[in-house]
Design an enzyme around this catalytic site. Sequence first.
Site, short mmCIF file in Angstrom:
data_model
loop_
_atom_site.label_atom_id
_atom_site.label_comp_id
_atom_site.label_asym_id
_atom_site.label_seq_id
_atom_site.Cartn_x
_atom_site.Cartn_y
_atom_site.Cartn_z
N ASN A 1 -4.40 16.44 -24.83
CA ASN A 1 -5.33 16.86 -25.67
C ASN A 1 -6.31 15.59 -25.92
O ASN A 1 -5.54 14.76 -26.70
CB ASN A 1 -5.04 17.75 -26.71
N VAL B 1 -3.13 14.72 -33.50
CA VAL B 1 -2.26 13.50 -33.83
C VAL B 1 -3.04 12.34 -32.87
O VAL B 1 -3.00 12.46 -31.76
CB VAL B 1 -0.64 13.62 -33.53
N HIS C 1 -0.59 11.05 -26.75
CA HIS C 1 1.04 11.57 -26.29
C HIS C 1 0.58 12.59 -25.14
O HIS C 1 -0.41 13.40 -25.08
CB HIS C 1 1.41 12.37 -27.50
P1 5GP Z 1 -1.89 17.40 -30.16
O1 5GP Z 1 -2.54 18.97 -30.80
O2 5GP Z 1 -2.39 16.46 -30.93
O3 5GP Z 1 -2.45 17.57 -28.91
O4 5GP Z 1 -0.17 17.52 -30.20
C1 5GP Z 1 0.30 17.40 -31.41
C2 5GP Z 1 1.79 17.80 -31.27
O5 5GP Z 1 2.80 17.32 -32.36
C3 5GP Z 1 1.59 19.29 -31.59
O6 5GP Z 1 2.24 20.07 -30.59
C4 5GP Z 1 2.64 19.45 -32.94
O7 5GP Z 1 3.65 20.49 -32.92
C5 5GP Z 1 3.51 18.11 -32.83
N1 5GP Z 1 3.73 17.43 -33.97
C6 5GP Z 1 3.17 17.30 -35.19
N2 5GP Z 1 3.96 16.77 -36.02
C7 5GP Z 1 5.29 16.36 -35.47
C8 5GP Z 1 6.46 16.13 -36.00
O8 5GP Z 1 6.37 15.51 -37.24
N3 5GP Z 1 7.50 16.03 -35.61
C9 5GP Z 1 7.40 16.56 -33.98
N4 5GP Z 1 8.62 16.31 -33.46
N5 5GP Z 1 6.30 16.95 -33.52
C10 5GP Z 1 5.12 16.96 -34.35
#
Ligand code: 5GP
Length: 113
Positions: free
Chosen positions: A86, A95, A99
């Site tokens: 994303n 985040v 990733h």
């Molecule tokens: P994005 O929405 O930025 O593409 O994905 C961020 C991902 O990070 C989400 O799927 C969310 O569930 C995951 N996430 C957020 N905080 C944490 C955390 O503290 N630990 C882990 N393992 N995953 C996290």
Amino acid sequence: MSDTIFSKIIAREIPADIVYEDDVCLAFRDIAPKAPVHVLLIPKQPLTTLGEAISRDAAMLGHLMLKAGEIARQEGCGDAFRVVVNNGRGAGQEVFHLHLHILGGRELGWPPG
Ligand code: 5GP
């Protein structure tokens, strides 16, 4: 780049269920999985978004893609898995540390939302 929750996971300041690590990257289970297999794969060298990558990042990005396939196999996804990045808030990025989402273990519909 400011520190994110993922920097804290790399530094072991907060816990994570780590499934793979090497000098370049770290992979751990998503805290809110969207599929039976949902692993996040991040570079240790911080990069905010894929869109901000430059040619210097090419080797790291290639490494992440190779490892994504290996981790999907290791997690038992067989030949059916998805790798998602994303990029930006409009695409659902929450985040701001690059990733790869590695998703599998169920039928994955297309197109994604
Ligand atoms: P994005 O929405 O930025 O593409 O994905 C961020 C991902 O990070 C989400 O799927 C969310 O569930 C995951 N996430 C957020 N905080 C944490 C955390 O503290 N630990 C882990 N393992 N995953 C996290």
